[in-house]
Design an enzyme around this catalytic site. Structure first.
Site, PDB file in Angstrom:
ATOM      1  N   SER A 272      -7.938   6.503  19.064  1.00 29.33           N
ATOM      2  CA  SER A 272      -8.512   5.508  19.880  1.00 29.33           C
ATOM      3  C   SER A 272      -8.794   4.403  19.015  1.00 29.33           C
ATOM      4  O   SER A 272      -9.153   4.223  17.914  1.00 29.33           O
ATOM      5  CB  SER A 272      -9.601   6.030  20.464  1.00 29.33           C
ATOM      6  OG  SER A 272     -10.280   4.606  21.226  1.00 29.33           O
TER       7      SER A 272
ATOM      8  N   TYR B  99     -18.197   8.106  21.405  1.00 30.31           N
ATOM      9  CA  TYR B  99     -16.923   8.233  21.409  1.00 30.31           C
ATOM     10  C   TYR B  99     -16.101   7.985  20.472  1.00 30.31           C
ATOM     11  O   TYR B  99     -15.345   8.678  19.703  1.00 30.31           O
ATOM     12  CB  TYR B  99     -16.460   7.662  22.595  1.00 30.31           C
ATOM     13  CG  TYR B  99     -14.778   7.626  23.021  1.00 30.31           C
ATOM     14  CD1 TYR B  99     -14.246   6.557  22.640  1.00 30.31           C
ATOM     15  CD2 TYR B  99     -14.382   9.054  23.171  1.00 30.31           C
ATOM     16  CE1 TYR B  99     -12.604   6.494  23.072  1.00 30.31           C
ATOM     17  CE2 TYR B  99     -12.851   8.865  23.251  1.00 30.31           C
ATOM     18  CZ  TYR B  99     -12.156   7.645  23.328  1.00 30.31           C
ATOM     19  OH  TYR B  99     -10.740   7.865  23.215  1.00 30.31           O
TER      20      TYR B  99
ATOM     21  N   LYS C  63     -13.773  10.109  17.433  1.00 29.53           N
ATOM     22  CA  LYS C  63     -12.678   9.975  16.987  1.00 29.53           C
ATOM     23  C   LYS C  63     -12.374   9.638  15.439  1.00 29.53           C
ATOM     24  O   LYS C  63     -11.384  10.145  14.818  1.00 29.53           O
ATOM     25  CB  LYS C  63     -11.919   8.766  17.698  1.00 29.53           C
ATOM     26  CG  LYS C  63     -11.694   9.088  19.210  1.00 29.53           C
ATOM     27  CD  LYS C  63     -10.654  10.396  19.552  1.00 29.53           C
ATOM     28  CE  LYS C  63     -10.571  10.764  20.910  1.00 29.53           C
ATOM     29  NZ  LYS C  63      -9.727  11.807  21.325  1.00 29.53           N
TER      30      LYS C  63
HETATM   31  C1  WQD Z   1     -11.438  -2.851  29.787  1.00 29.36           C
HETATM   32  C2  WQD Z   1     -12.071  -4.250  30.306  1.00 29.36           C
HETATM   33  C3  WQD Z   1     -14.536  -4.072  30.530  1.00 29.36           C
HETATM   34  C4  WQD Z   1     -14.334  -1.697  34.355  1.00 29.36           C
HETATM   35  C5  WQD Z   1     -10.973   2.008  27.120  1.00 29.36           C
HETATM   36  C6  WQD Z   1     -11.291   3.404  26.816  1.00 29.36           C
HETATM   37  C7  WQD Z   1     -11.190   3.832  25.569  1.00 29.36           C
HETATM   38  C8  WQD Z   1     -10.226   3.446  24.937  1.00 29.36           C
HETATM   39  C9  WQD Z   1      -9.852   1.834  24.875  1.00 29.36           C
HETATM   40  C10 WQD Z   1      -8.544   5.250  24.424  1.00 29.36           C
HETATM   41  C11 WQD Z   1     -13.676  -4.267  29.643  1.00 29.36           C
HETATM   42  C12 WQD Z   1     -13.784  -4.558  32.267  1.00 29.36           C
HETATM   43  C13 WQD Z   1     -14.064  -2.355  33.364  1.00 29.36           C
HETATM   44  C14 WQD Z   1     -15.031  -2.574  35.585  1.00 29.36           C
HETATM   45  C15 WQD Z   1     -14.714  -4.472  34.280  1.00 29.36           C
HETATM   46  N1  WQD Z   1      -8.970   4.008  25.304  1.00 29.36           N
HETATM   47  N2  WQD Z   1     -13.963  -3.858  33.336  1.00 29.36           N
HETATM   48  N3  WQD Z   1     -15.142  -3.827  35.362  1.00 29.36           N
HETATM   49  O1  WQD Z   1     -13.564  -0.386  27.442  1.00 29.36           O
HETATM   50  O2  WQD Z   1     -11.611  -1.231  26.768  1.00 29.36           O
HETATM   51  O3  WQD Z   1     -11.896   1.249  26.602  1.00 29.36           O
HETATM   52  O4  WQD Z   1      -9.763   1.594  26.479  1.00 29.36           O
HETATM   53  O5  WQD Z   1      -8.997   5.817  23.859  1.00 29.36           O
HETATM   54  O6  WQD Z   1     -11.325   5.372  25.742  1.00 29.36           O
HETATM   55  O7  WQD Z   1     -12.583   3.557  27.478  1.00 29.36           O
HETATM   56  O8  WQD Z   1     -11.571   0.040  28.675  1.00 29.36           O
HETATM   57  O9  WQD Z   1     -10.969  -0.095  31.111  1.00 29.36           O
HETATM   58  O10 WQD Z   1     -13.562   0.398  30.514  1.00 29.36           O
HETATM   59  O11 WQD Z   1     -12.630  -1.867  30.459  1.00 29.36           O
HETATM   60  O12 WQD Z   1     -14.976  -5.853  34.144  1.00 29.36           O
HETATM   61  O13 WQD Z   1     -15.387  -1.890  36.543  1.00 29.36           O
HETATM   62  O14 WQD Z   1     -12.361  -4.275  31.756  1.00 29.36           O
HETATM   63  O15 WQD Z   1     -15.801  -4.774  30.592  1.00 29.36           O
HETATM   64  O16 WQD Z   1     -13.638  -5.870  29.214  1.00 29.36           O
HETATM   65  P1  WQD Z   1     -12.275  -0.257  27.382  1.00 29.36           P
HETATM   66  P2  WQD Z   1     -12.145  -0.463  30.346  1.00 29.36           P
END
Ligand code: WQD
Length: 338
Positions: free
Chosen positions: A124, A148, A152
């Site tokens: 990741s 997490y 990884k």
């Molecule tokens: C994306 C953006 C939030 C939800 C994920 C996985 C991690 C890794 C990378 C594989 C952020 C914003 C989110 C919401 C929001 N993948 N958001 N409101 O945190 O980049 O990480 O991808 O391993 O495992 O967790 O992804 O989709 O949670 O957030 O504003 O209700 O969307 O702040 O900027 P993230 P995410």
């Protein structure tokens, strides 16, 4: 090849299973169904047009893992199984160390004992934590900031040591950026177990009026519109990369890590706009406080994957959002007809 796929009924695992079967590989899939359903096997076989074997197996059960690898005569392992939510890992770190790290060590040790030399590992971009230099390359310092991400990064270190001690071994660690979308057939996709942690599933539930509005975590970041930037990649593009990584693992030795992203950054508001177009529906939203641990901006330099695998992500953001929406709508139809 005869391939063992762990976490085969999960989001990335199921889409990769389709691509592996289509390439003619023979598959033994295992899953403990803690965050997915055995019913996904039927969908994988329907899309791929070929059957595979699915076993209910928890990787924390070392005896079961040992028996499987002893009897399986596997050529390779693609290891997806694990928990994947940053926030959840902060609240429940020991579940993440047990499921993601300890189980991976047990699997790797059994693979070495049974001379299974080729491994593709689901890593990741969270191993990079909050990088200051963009785009992120494979040389960007490993500095995870969540349990997490640490599981990884630690598993990658374990696999690196395995390769150093085993001349015939090859490992490709694939560092995913933000997987979204669904299979164009709308038969496979992400089915969150509980309230969605990730952005796309949450937006889609707002579009379906399952949830009233989206909370956007932070509108004052140093980005073009104040919201966080991520590198969203289509799950089928990601799946294709695993098939190519398996081919490379079979031809090489040693440990390699590859970024799997598009190289394009999109903000939360960019994604929201693309989803409103894809669904034809307004997505009510409000900007709230930042989510702890979020990086302002994160997107990949995917050039090494292109050089070593001959792979490049193809789908654009509108296509990803449309495929995700088509799967979500199909979910309701399936539920109604079930
Ligand atoms: C994306 C953006 C939030 C939800 C994920 C996985 C991690 C890794 C990378 C594989 C952020 C914003 C989110 C919401 C929001 N993948 N958001 N409101 O945190 O980049 O990480 O991808 O391993 O495992 O967790 O992804 O989709 O949670 O957030 O504003 O209700 O969307 O702040 O900027 P993230 P995410």
């Amino acid at each position: 090849m005869k391939v063992l796929v762990t976490g085969v009924t999960g989001y990335i695992g199921s889409h990769t299973a389709v691509e592996l079967l289509a390439e003619g590989h023979d598959l033994i899939g295992i899953d403990d169904f803690s965050t997915s359903s055995p019913k996904v096997k039927h969908d994988i076989e329907r899309v791929a047009g070929r059957p595979f074997t699915l076993l209910d197996l928890d990787l924390r059960n070392r005896c079961e893992v040992e028996c499987l690898l002893a009897s399986g005569e596997f050529d390779a392992i693609i290891h997806f199984a694990g928990r994947k939510f940053v926030g959840e890992s902060v609240a429940e770190p020991m579940q993440y160390y047990e499921r993601n790290l300890a189980a991976s060590v047990s699997l790797a040790a059994a693979a070495q004992r049974h001379e299974i030399s080729h491994v593709v590992f689901s890593s990741s971009c969270t191993v990079y934590g909050q990088p200051t230099q963009l785009p992120v390359t494979e040389e960007t310092p490993i500095a995870p900031v969540s349990p997490y991400g640490r599981t990884k990064a630690m598993t990658e270190t374990v696999l690196q040591d395995l390769c150093d001690a085993t001349p015939s071994a090859s490992v490709l660690a694939l560092r995913y950026f933000n997987p979204i979308g669904a299979h164009p057939s709308a038969l496979l996709g992400e089915v969150p177990s509980g309230p969605p942690n990730n952005l796309l599933p949450y937006i889609m539930q707002v579009a379906k009026r399952v949830r009233p509005f989206l909370n956007i975590y932070g509108g004052d970041y140093d980005t073009h519109d104040g919201t966080c930037i991520r590198d969203y990649i289509h799950v089928v593009d990601l799946a294709r990369a695993h098939v190519l990584a398996l081919d490379r693992a079979a031809e090489t030795t040693g440990f390699e890590a590859l970024n799997l992203g598009t190289g394009i950054g999109s903000s939360v508001l960019d994604v929201l706009e693309a989803c409103e177009k894809a669904t034809g529906r307004a997505i009510p939203h409000q900007i709230v406080d930042r989510r702890p641990g979020d990086a302002a901006s994160m997107f990949a330099d995917p050039s090494r994957a292109q050089q070593l695998l001959g792979w490049k992500a193809e789908a654009n953001l509108p296509e990803m959002c449309l495929d995700h929406w088509n799967f979500e709508r199909n979910l309701d139809v399936d539920a109604l007809s079930a």
